[in-house]
Design a protein around this motif. Structure first.
Motif, PDB file in Angstrom:
ATOM      1  N   THR A  41      52.356  40.669  37.495  1.00  0.00           N
ATOM      2  CA  THR A  41      52.287  39.567  36.545  1.00  0.00           C
ATOM      3  C   THR A  41      50.935  38.866  36.629  1.00  0.00           C
ATOM      4  N   GLY A  42      50.431  38.701  37.854  1.00  0.00           N
ATOM      5  CA  GLY A  42      49.120  38.083  38.038  1.00  0.00           C
ATOM      6  C   GLY A  42      48.003  38.883  37.396  1.00  0.00           C
ATOM      7  N   ARG A  43      48.063  40.206  37.531  1.00  0.00           N
ATOM      8  CA  ARG A  43      47.035  41.054  36.928  1.00  0.00           C
ATOM      9  C   ARG A  43      47.125  41.048  35.400  1.00  0.00           C
ATOM     10  N   LEU A  44      48.342  41.068  34.885  1.00  0.00           N
ATOM     11  CA  LEU A  44      48.501  40.991  33.430  1.00  0.00           C
ATOM     12  C   LEU A  44      47.933  39.683  32.885  1.00  0.00           C
ATOM     13  N   LEU A  45      48.097  38.603  33.648  1.00  0.00           N
ATOM     14  CA  LEU A  45      47.551  37.319  33.233  1.00  0.00           C
ATOM     15  C   LEU A  45      46.020  37.350  33.235  1.00  0.00           C
ATOM     16  N   ILE A  46      45.436  37.960  34.269  1.00  0.00           N
ATOM     17  CA  ILE A  46      43.966  38.087  34.339  1.00  0.00           C
ATOM     18  C   ILE A  46      43.456  38.856  33.125  1.00  0.00           C
ATOM     19  N   TRP A  47      44.113  39.948  32.782  1.00  0.00           N
ATOM     20  CA  TRP A  47      43.689  40.752  31.628  1.00  0.00           C
ATOM     21  C   TRP A  47      43.832  39.947  30.323  1.00  0.00           C
ATOM     22  N   LYS A  48      44.918  39.193  30.224  1.00  0.00           N
ATOM     23  CA  LYS A  48      45.168  38.394  29.029  1.00  0.00           C
ATOM     24  C   LYS A  48      44.088  37.323  28.842  1.00  0.00           C
ATOM     25  N   THR A  50      41.124  37.278  30.199  1.00  0.00           N
ATOM     26  CA  THR A  50      39.841  37.948  29.994  1.00  0.00           C
ATOM     27  C   THR A  50      39.636  38.308  28.532  1.00  0.00           C
ATOM     28  N   LEU A  51      40.655  38.845  27.906  1.00  0.00           N
ATOM     29  CA  LEU A  51      40.546  39.238  26.498  1.00  0.00           C
ATOM     30  C   LEU A  51      40.470  38.023  25.575  1.00  0.00           C
ATOM     31  N   LEU A  52      41.282  36.995  25.866  1.00  0.00           N
ATOM     32  CA  LEU A  52      41.346  35.832  24.974  1.00  0.00           C
ATOM     33  C   LEU A  52      40.136  34.917  25.101  1.00  0.00           C
ATOM     34  N   GLU A  53      39.604  34.806  26.330  1.00  0.00           N
ATOM     35  CA  GLU A  53      38.561  33.810  26.568  1.00  0.00           C
ATOM     36  C   GLU A  53      37.166  34.418  26.739  1.00  0.00           C
ATOM     37  N   LEU A  54      37.036  35.465  27.562  1.00  0.00           N
ATOM     38  CA  LEU A  54      35.708  35.993  27.888  1.00  0.00           C
ATOM     39  C   LEU A  54      35.201  37.003  26.860  1.00  0.00           C
ATOM     40  N   ARG A  56      36.113  37.454  23.827  1.00  0.00           N
ATOM     41  CA  ARG A  56      35.953  36.852  22.500  1.00  0.00           C
ATOM     42  C   ARG A  56      34.611  36.142  22.345  1.00  0.00           C
ATOM     43  N   GLU A  57      34.046  35.652  23.448  1.00  0.00           N
ATOM     44  CA  GLU A  57      32.784  34.921  23.378  1.00  0.00           C
ATOM     45  C   GLU A  57      31.611  35.847  23.039  1.00  0.00           C
ATOM     46  N   LEU A  58      31.537  36.999  23.724  1.00  0.00           N
ATOM     47  CA  LEU A  58      30.408  37.916  23.538  1.00  0.00           C
ATOM     48  C   LEU A  58      30.948  39.339  23.402  1.00  0.00           C
ATOM     49  N   PRO A  59      31.579  39.663  22.281  1.00  0.00           N
ATOM     50  CA  PRO A  59      32.270  40.951  22.171  1.00  0.00           C
ATOM     51  C   PRO A  59      31.355  42.162  22.057  1.00  0.00           C
ATOM     52  N   ILE A  60      30.197  42.030  21.451  1.00  0.00           N
ATOM     53  CA  ILE A  60      29.360  43.197  21.166  1.00  0.00           C
ATOM     54  C   ILE A  60      28.505  43.600  22.370  1.00  0.00           C
ATOM     55  N   TRP A  61      27.723  42.653  22.883  1.00  0.00           N
ATOM     56  CA  TRP A  61      26.773  42.966  23.953  1.00  0.00           C
ATOM     57  C   TRP A  61      27.272  42.561  25.333  1.00  0.00           C
ATOM     58  N   GLY A  62      28.287  41.725  25.402  1.00  0.00           N
ATOM     59  CA  GLY A  62      28.784  41.270  26.695  1.00  0.00           C
ATOM     60  C   GLY A  62      27.918  40.165  27.287  1.00  0.00           C
ATOM     61  N   GLY A  63      28.350  39.659  28.426  1.00  0.00           N
ATOM     62  CA  GLY A  63      27.648  38.552  29.059  1.00  0.00           C
ATOM     63  C   GLY A  63      26.617  38.955  30.086  1.00  0.00           C
ATOM     64  N   GLY A  64      26.542  40.245  30.410  1.00  0.00           N
ATOM     65  CA  GLY A  64      25.573  40.706  31.395  1.00  0.00           C
ATOM     66  C   GLY A  64      26.217  40.958  32.751  1.00  0.00           C
ATOM     67  N   LEU A  65      25.456  41.566  33.640  1.00  0.00           N
ATOM     68  CA  LEU A  65      25.963  41.915  34.966  1.00  0.00           C
ATOM     69  C   LEU A  65      26.453  40.679  35.711  1.00  0.00           C
ATOM     70  N   ASP A  66      27.583  40.809  36.367  1.00  0.00           N
ATOM     71  CA  ASP A  66      28.175  39.769  37.211  1.00  0.00           C
ATOM     72  C   ASP A  66      28.756  38.614  36.400  1.00  0.00           C
ATOM     73  N   TYR A  67      28.847  38.756  35.091  1.00  0.00           N
ATOM     74  CA  TYR A  67      29.340  37.671  34.241  1.00  0.00           C
ATOM     75  C   TYR A  67      30.799  37.344  34.565  1.00  0.00           C
TER      76      TYR A  67
END
Length: 373
Positions: A41-48, A50-54, A56-67
């Motif tokens: 359940t904890g891992r499913l929450l992390i994935w959820k 991650t998809l909803l918050e991180l 969505r912010e930078l979907p194409i190029w990402g935030g960079g290494l260690d983001y």
């Protein structure tokens, strides 16, 4: 040997092997979920989150290494601050620098383009290996089957954990990719006269690139090693401060380093400067421990609004934790905001206990005393 080779070259046998492999994987996933439901359940929450918050912010190029490591806790705080989290999620949430899914982490840090390129490389290697295993039987086949099986093991493991955070595992992944692709290649290519020139040049270029990267990384590794061993080099706090200040130019983007340096400033009676440095550290790395230090130092300077904001941030990051709520309660009480202090105290009394302990009992008793009963 010969029977196995004839079997894997049969189309129906190949389809059955793929289907059985997928069914086995699904069974293992379901079994793992029921063996450790809280962890799942904890891992499913992390994935959820991650998809909803991180993502969505930078979907194409990402935030960079260690983001992910630097900013996941902020995303988690935003999720619970917005009231999106359920009571079950609140009890299973935790601070983590790991996504527990390497593909999702690549998506966050390198964006859709990065994860597609990664999957294309993996897919091309596996496709070449499958075609070679099904179409040829020579002395390279045992090595090809072994390398492909090992590669699949790492790729499946990467769905549920963080193996590629280990440099050794990352090296193994690329080594297995190289072995798999090389073993799947036709031996006829090696006889091509052009390859006698091209192949050595490729090896030379790859070696030169590897040496260049190692030389670039070595000074940084030495700096991080000096930071990790600071207590061995300088056991006295005053000397530690001078020692750490010398490392600041190279580690100014590392939030945890700035937090360590701020603690030394605080111990040397420079709390105001330490607080400023901690705010910079929080911008670099969203870690609840950094915000707890901000709250502690701000409270000692009677900057109660700053302290309350920091403690509230930790409450949103880790909603099931009692200690941040207790610190927030006392901050409001010290600032004379009794209504807010009572509100937080009541939330402590109503918060379910995940792991009973003497510390939790004391915090609840403290909250009960504040509300007056």
């Amino acid at each position: 040997g010969a029977v196995f080779n004839r079997l894997i070259q049969h189309p129906r046998a190949r389809k059955m092997a793929v289907i059985m492999g997928m069914v086995a994987l699904v069974i293992v996933m379901i079994g793992l979920f029921y063996m450790r439901p809280a962890s799942a359940t904890g891992r499913l929450l992390i994935w959820k989150i991650t998809l909803l918050e991180l993502v969505r912010e930078l979907p194409i190029w990402g935030g960079g290494l260690d983001y992910f490591r630097q900013f996941y806790a902020d995303a988690q705080a935003n999720y619970f601050a917005a009231g999106k989290g359920s009571s079950v999620e609140m009890l299973n949430v935790a601070y983590t620098p790991y996504a527990f899914n390497e593909y999702l982490k690549i998506l966050v840090e390198q964006g859709i383009i990065g994860v597609v390129l990664f999957l294309l490389i993996i897919g091309m290697a596996l496709r070449s290996a499958a075609l070679a295993i099904w179409s040829k039987a020579d002395e390279s086949q045992p090595l090809l089957i072994a390398s492909t099986a090992a590669l699949l093991g790492i790729l499946v493991f990467a769905f549920f954990s963080y193996p590629l955070n280990d440099p050794l595992m990352l090296f193994q992944l690329f080594a297995l990719l190289a072995i798999t692709i090389a073993s799947a290649s036709s031996p006829v290519v090696a006889k091509n006269t052009g390859s006698k020139v091209v192949f050595p040049l490729r090896v030379l270029a790859s070696t030169a690139l590897a040496v260049f990267l190692v030389l670039q990384a070595y000074p940084w590794e030495k700096t991080y090693e000096a930071w990790r061993n600071r207590y061995l080099h300088q056991p006295i706090e005053v000397e530690q401060l001078t020692y750490m200040e010398q490392l600041l130019p190279k580690l100014s983007q590392e939030g945890w380093f700035l937090a360590d340096l701020a603690e030394l400033y605080h111990k040397n009676n420079q709390t105001a400067h330490a607080l400023t440095l901690l705010h910079t550290a929080a911008e670099r790395t969203a870690d609840p421990n950094i915000y707890l230090k901000i709250g502690k130092y701000a409270q000692s300077l009677k900057q109660y609004e700053t302290a309350a904001e920091a403690y509230q941030r930790v409450v949103h990051m880790l909603p099931y934790k009692f200690h941040p709520r207790q610190m927030l309660m006392h901050t409001y009480s010290s600032a004379g905001e009794q209504r807010e202090a009572h509100r937080v105290a009541q939330s402590i009394l109503n918060l379910p206990v995940k792991v009973p302990s003497l510390a939790v009992d004391r915090i609840k008793a403290d909250a009960q005393e504040l509300v007056g009963g």
